[in-house]
Design a protein around this motif. Structure first.
Motif, PDB file in Angstrom:
ATOM      1  N   THR A 176      22.047  60.768  86.359  1.00 31.84           N
ATOM      2  CA  THR A 176      23.128  61.061  85.418  1.00 31.84           C
ATOM      3  C   THR A 176      22.769  62.292  84.595  1.00 31.84           C
ATOM      4  O   THR A 176      21.682  62.357  84.012  1.00 31.84           O
ATOM      5  CB  THR A 176      23.372  59.875  84.479  1.00 31.84           C
ATOM      6  N   ILE A 185      23.651  53.464  80.709  1.00 30.99           N
ATOM      7  CA  ILE A 185      23.569  54.381  81.852  1.00 30.99           C
ATOM      8  C   ILE A 185      23.217  53.560  83.091  1.00 30.99           C
ATOM      9  O   ILE A 185      22.062  53.507  83.547  1.00 30.99           O
ATOM     10  CB  ILE A 185      22.537  55.492  81.585  1.00 30.99           C
ATOM     11  N   ARG A 197      28.186  57.907  84.021  1.00 30.09           N
ATOM     12  CA  ARG A 197      27.015  57.092  83.678  1.00 30.09           C
ATOM     13  C   ARG A 197      27.050  55.706  84.315  1.00 30.09           C
ATOM     14  O   ARG A 197      26.015  55.042  84.433  1.00 30.09           O
ATOM     15  CB  ARG A 197      26.916  56.937  82.161  1.00 30.09           C
TER      16      ARG A 197
END
Length: 334
Positions: free
Chosen positions: A218, A211, A325
């Protein structure tokens, strides 16, 4: 009756002795006139009219709070799963098992998880009548249901007689425009592809280290406006949990096995509440949209475990930035 008199030096004429009166004083009673009664009824009606919206508003506020708490519980379960296996669960795997089924032990549903059979045939199939996997899909799990969702607890759908509708789906990212590659928009991908930029998709093994945009920037789980009875272009707006019979043939190789992955995951390429706000949108896109039964937006769980209510007026670029992400975007103000 004896009358008592006092002696005095001067004689006075005798007065007759009379008994005290037992008659009660008469009082007049007056009822409501028709006009007064109508006035009272009107006042009561006005008060009820003022009170009911306030009561309904308070109840909806409580339901929204419970919905947010459900997502926090799911977030905690996903974090515990990651701590245990060093990755988030699959969005769905080649047995049709979904992310919401994988984290059952982490949301205090370990007993239900222990009943599942992880095999393709026989009792392990999601469509086997009275099988444990089918029964799991018929089990009500309050954590997976928004209190505002206006659907019955059970629905006969996809061969599961008492299937339980779900309110929350995984975020697959920002790229897919259909469940199936054959119906995806030009120059886009479908949910069959393994090249998604979100957290949950076919046999995904997303980790925190993947991520790159930051866990607070996110989203990983979103609310969905579930309405299986609404069908457009042959696509039903139906969302479920634990297992998905139509997803079951997925091979996790980017091929054409399986379908209806939108039952457990969505994307941010379509606006929030597209089912309500974009009636002209194609059904293939519409079913990928996140949304809710709340007014003005929907709840989303971020990768850091926090929950945000994203409004329908959220800028498209900000929404897309939250859906990926590793896109390198810096989301604007939410």
């Amino acid at each position: 009756m004896t009358c008592l008199t006092t002696q005095s030096s001067r004689r006075t004429p005798a007065t007759p002795c009379t008994a005290p009166s037992t008659a009660r004083p008469t009082t007049s009673t007056r009822g409501f006139t028709l006009v007064e009664l109508l006035v009272v009824i009107a006042i009561i009606g006005v008060l009820v009219g003022l009170l009911l919206p306030a009561v309904q508003s308070a109840r909806e506020a409580a339901r929204r709070m419970q919905c947010g708490n459900n997502l926090k519980q799911i977030g905690l379960g996903l974090h515990v799963y990651h701590d245990t296996f060093n990755k988030f669960p699959y969005g769905w795997d080649n047995r049709g098992m979904t992310w919401s089924g994988h984290i059952l032990p982490q949301i205090e549903q370990a007993n239900l998880y222990q009943t599942l059979i992880f095999q393709e045939s026989g009792l392990g199939n999601w469509g086997t009548d009275d099988g444990p996997n089918e029964e799991a899909c018929e089990t009500v799990i309050p954590t997976y249901r928004c209190p505002s969702m206006a659907l019955p607890l059970h629905m006969d759908y996809n061969g599961i007689p008492q299937r339980v509708p779900a309110s929350y789906r995984g975020v697959a990212g920002t790229l897919a425009t259909s469940d199936d590659t054959s119906t995806a928009l030009p120059d886009t991908i479908s949910l069959e592809s393994l090249d998604q930029d979100g957290i949950f998709y076919a046999c995904s093994k997303t980790k925190f280290r993947d991520i790159l945009d930051g866990t607070s920037n996110t989203i990983m789980i979103g609310e969905s406006y579930n309405n299986p009875k609404f069908v457009k272009d042959g696509q039903g707006m139906d969302y479920w949990y634990i297992g998905a019979p139509q997803t079951d043939p997925c091979r996790c190789d980017g091929g054409t096995g399986g379908t209806e992955f939108s039952e457990v995951a969505g994307v941010t390429i379509t606006p929030v509440n597209a089912v309500i706000r974009a009636p002209l949108m194609s059904g293939r896109l519409m079913e990928l949209s996140f949304g809710s039964y709340h007014l003005g937006g929907a709840h989303f769980l971020k990768c850091d475990g926090s929950v945000s209510f994203l409004t329908e007026s959220l800028a498209e670029d900000v929404y897309d930035a939250l859906g990926s992400r590793d896109g390198g975007e810096i989301p604007g103000e939410i």
